[in-house]
Design a protein around this motif. Structure first.
Motif, PDB file in Angstrom:
ATOM      1  N   VAL A  91       1.761  -8.243  -4.024  1.00 33.49           N
ATOM      2  CA  VAL A  91       1.511  -7.093  -3.556  1.00 33.49           C
ATOM      3  C   VAL A  91       0.777  -6.103  -2.564  1.00 33.49           C
ATOM      4  O   VAL A  91       0.722  -5.716  -1.690  1.00 33.49           O
ATOM      5  CB  VAL A  91       2.339  -5.617  -4.609  1.00 33.49           C
ATOM      6  CG1 VAL A  91       2.249  -4.737  -4.041  1.00 33.49           C
ATOM      7  CG2 VAL A  91       3.968  -5.992  -4.475  1.00 33.49           C
ATOM      8  N   GLU A  92      -0.318  -6.710  -3.267  1.00 31.78           N
ATOM      9  CA  GLU A  92      -1.818  -6.030  -2.647  1.00 31.78           C
ATOM     10  C   GLU A  92      -1.818  -6.080  -1.062  1.00 31.78           C
ATOM     11  O   GLU A  92      -1.701  -5.650  -0.582  1.00 31.78           O
ATOM     12  CB  GLU A  92      -2.501  -7.035  -3.708  1.00 31.78           C
ATOM     13  CG  GLU A  92      -4.032  -6.079  -3.179  1.00 31.78           C
ATOM     14  CD  GLU A  92      -5.114  -7.060  -3.923  1.00 31.78           C
ATOM     15  OE1 GLU A  92      -6.976  -7.772  -3.479  1.00 31.78           O
ATOM     16  OE2 GLU A  92      -4.452  -7.897  -5.144  1.00 31.78           O
ATOM     17  N   VAL A  95       1.377  -4.974   1.160  1.00 34.82           N
ATOM     18  CA  VAL A  95       0.661  -4.066   1.898  1.00 34.82           C
ATOM     19  C   VAL A  95      -0.453  -3.439   2.829  1.00 34.82           C
ATOM     20  O   VAL A  95      -0.698  -2.691   3.931  1.00 34.82           O
ATOM     21  CB  VAL A  95       0.469  -3.607   0.443  1.00 34.82           C
ATOM     22  CG1 VAL A  95       0.299  -1.542   0.696  1.00 34.82           C
ATOM     23  CG2 VAL A  95       1.923  -2.783  -0.032  1.00 34.82           C
ATOM     24  N   GLU A  99      -0.055  -2.278   6.471  1.00 31.54           N
ATOM     25  CA  GLU A  99      -1.027  -0.953   6.236  1.00 31.54           C
ATOM     26  C   GLU A  99      -2.017  -1.168   7.427  1.00 31.54           C
ATOM     27  O   GLU A  99      -2.885  -0.238   8.307  1.00 31.54           O
ATOM     28  CB  GLU A  99      -1.780  -0.045   5.157  1.00 31.54           C
ATOM     29  CG  GLU A  99      -0.591   0.253   4.406  1.00 31.54           C
ATOM     30  CD  GLU A  99      -1.229   0.375   3.084  1.00 31.54           C
ATOM     31  OE1 GLU A  99      -2.633   0.595   2.848  1.00 31.54           O
ATOM     32  OE2 GLU A  99      -1.104   1.137   2.418  1.00 31.54           O
ATOM     33  N   PRO A 119       5.974  -1.344  -4.382  1.00 32.34           N
ATOM     34  CA  PRO A 119       4.572  -0.941  -2.554  1.00 32.34           C
ATOM     35  C   PRO A 119       5.135  -1.371  -1.698  1.00 32.34           C
ATOM     36  O   PRO A 119       5.276  -1.224  -0.123  1.00 32.34           O
ATOM     37  CB  PRO A 119       4.050  -0.831  -3.941  1.00 32.34           C
ATOM     38  CG  PRO A 119       3.790  -0.957  -4.792  1.00 32.34           C
ATOM     39  CD  PRO A 119       5.797  -0.891  -5.132  1.00 32.34           C
ATOM     40  N   ILE A 120       5.661  -2.895  -1.611  1.00 35.29           N
ATOM     41  CA  ILE A 120       5.410  -3.060  -0.238  1.00 35.29           C
ATOM     42  C   ILE A 120       7.402  -2.979   0.336  1.00 35.29           C
ATOM     43  O   ILE A 120       6.884  -2.538   0.898  1.00 35.29           O
ATOM     44  CB  ILE A 120       6.349  -4.988  -1.435  1.00 35.29           C
ATOM     45  CG1 ILE A 120       5.633  -5.667  -1.379  1.00 35.29           C
ATOM     46  CG2 ILE A 120       6.849  -5.481   0.645  1.00 35.29           C
ATOM     47  CD1 ILE A 120       5.519  -6.996  -1.875  1.00 35.29           C
ATOM     48  N   GLU A 122       8.379   0.673   0.731  1.00 39.62           N
ATOM     49  CA  GLU A 122       7.637   1.634   0.742  1.00 39.62           C
ATOM     50  C   GLU A 122       6.409   1.815   2.138  1.00 39.62           C
ATOM     51  O   GLU A 122       6.574   2.050   3.621  1.00 39.62           O
ATOM     52  CB  GLU A 122       6.581   2.306   0.121  1.00 39.62           C
ATOM     53  CG  GLU A 122       7.572   2.859  -1.013  1.00 39.62           C
ATOM     54  CD  GLU A 122       6.835   2.896  -2.466  1.00 39.62           C
ATOM     55  OE1 GLU A 122       5.904   3.307  -2.331  1.00 39.62           O
ATOM     56  OE2 GLU A 122       7.156   3.874  -3.907  1.00 39.62           O
ATOM     57  N   ALA A 123       5.367   0.126   1.548  1.00 40.61           N
ATOM     58  CA  ALA A 123       5.060   0.021   3.754  1.00 40.61           C
ATOM     59  C   ALA A 123       5.464  -0.724   4.126  1.00 40.61           C
ATOM     60  O   ALA A 123       5.078  -0.165   5.256  1.00 40.61           O
ATOM     61  CB  ALA A 123       3.822  -0.930   2.356  1.00 40.61           C
ATOM     62  N   ALA A 127       5.318   0.613   8.140  1.00 37.34           N
ATOM     63  CA  ALA A 127       4.566  -0.353   9.198  1.00 37.34           C
ATOM     64  C   ALA A 127       4.624  -0.356  10.752  1.00 37.34           C
ATOM     65  O   ALA A 127       6.505  -0.450  10.893  1.00 37.34           O
ATOM     66  CB  ALA A 127       4.831  -1.080   8.373  1.00 37.34           C
TER      67      ALA A 127
END
Length: 335
Positions: A91-92, A95, A99, A119-120, A122-123, A127
């Motif tokens: 995830v870190e 994302v 970004e 979160p992936i 959403e990013a 993107a």
């Protein structure tokens, strides 16, 4: 030329590196690993479950290595970030790479749980770069063939489909179920995802299994409930005795034929029809080569990946979580 940085040079990173060498228009320009030896292409001691033949030392001419996993995210000569890190880091870095404007392919599972994976999505939705989860079975020769056979109905409707993926326990962090998700989320998800790919989300699942080594479900068998297919099952395990040879198999029974795939055979795909068994030719290569060549082509053509996307990968994870819930409660779980 599509320029690629691979983050994580364990078995999967090495596998991806080898696959890119066969992908038209692909060039790995950077490898990143926190282990200094691996960052310089020394892959001695890397473990894997799909046989021999992995290089022990990468040729580093024209290839940069770094122990800074974030460095490739800001490199101008990198178009694609390929995430082959341990699951807790997916995830870190996915994302962050999205970004940063990169195209991203990320090994499965997206995270150890669906809650962590959001979160992936959403990013990826915001993107400019493409995001694709690396669900390799959708591209595996003999499995992509099965998808076409089901879709075009060449032998009538499917009456039953069974899948099996069995192994001994992998070493290292996989034994920590909170990190890996156990065999259910890390290994069995391949077959759950392919069932999802073939037939859609099941109406319900009934699963039985047990925890043994990781603290999470390490061996399970699932009945997937569909209205249109009478019987769909899958078994997955990494709880078998050390030294057990990795196995991967399916048997799909159509109204007019039965198809079987067994990775252990020289010609793995067989179709039995009208009293005769005949080997079905499979294209060379494997699902890793297929998925990475596909993703590179999507980047080249500026065409968003359609075979699999983040939402589909998340849905497959949700099905696996329902399977684990069924094991914990002893009940069928509706989806």
């Amino acid at each position: 030329m599509v320029r690629i940085a691979i983050l994580g040079m364990g078995f999967m990173g090495c596998t991806h590196y080898q696959a890119y060498r066969k992908a038209p228009g692909a060039q790995v320009t950077v490898i990143a690993d926190r282990n200094p030896k691996r960052a310089q292409g020394d892959l001695s001691g890397v473990w894997g479950n799909l046989g021999e033949g992995m290089p022990r030392q990468l040729p580093m001419d024209g290839l940069r290595g770094t122990t800074d996993l974030r460095a490739p995210l800001t490199m101008d000569d990198v178009d694609v970030i390929d995430i082959c890190l341990a699951t807790p880091l997916h995830v870190e870095f996915a994302v962050a790479a999205l970004e940063a404007g990169k195209h991203v392919i990320c090994e499965k599972p997206l995270a150890a749980s669906t809650a962590q994976a959001h979160p992936i999505l959403e990013a990826a939705a915001k993107a400019k770069g493409f995001f694709m989860p690396a669900m390799c079975m959708r591209f595996w020769p003999g499995w992509s063939w099965l998808k076409e056979a089901v879709r075009d109905g060449r032998w009538g409707r499917v009456l039953s489909a069974s899948f099996s993926r069995l192994a001994s326990m992998p070493p290292g962090w996989f034994r920590q179920g909170d990190l890996s998700g156990g065999a259910a989320m890390d290994l069995h998800i391949h077959d759950t995802d392919f069932v999802h790919y073939l037939f859609g989300t099941p109406r319900a699942v009934t699963s039985r299994g047990y925890r043994r080594l990781s603290g999470r479900v390490d061996h399970l068998a699932t009945l997937y409930h569909y209205d249109q297919v009478p019987l769909v099952t899958a078994e997955g395990s990494w709880a078998l005795a050390d030294g057990f040879a990795f196995s991967m198999r399916y048997v799909v029974n159509f109204e007019e034929a039965t198809a079987e795939f067994d990775l252990s055979r020289p010609q793995p795909l067989t179709v039995v029809r009208n009293g005769q068994a005949q080997a079905e030719p499979c294209p060379p290569g494997d699902g890793f080569e297929g998925e990475l060549a596909y993703f590179v082509n999507c980047v080249q053509q500026n065409k968003r990946p359609a075979v699999v996307d983040a939402a589909q990968a998340l849905e497959s994870m949700r099905i696996v979580e329902a399977e684990c819930q069924s094991i914990d409660t002893g009940r069928t779980v509706e989806l």
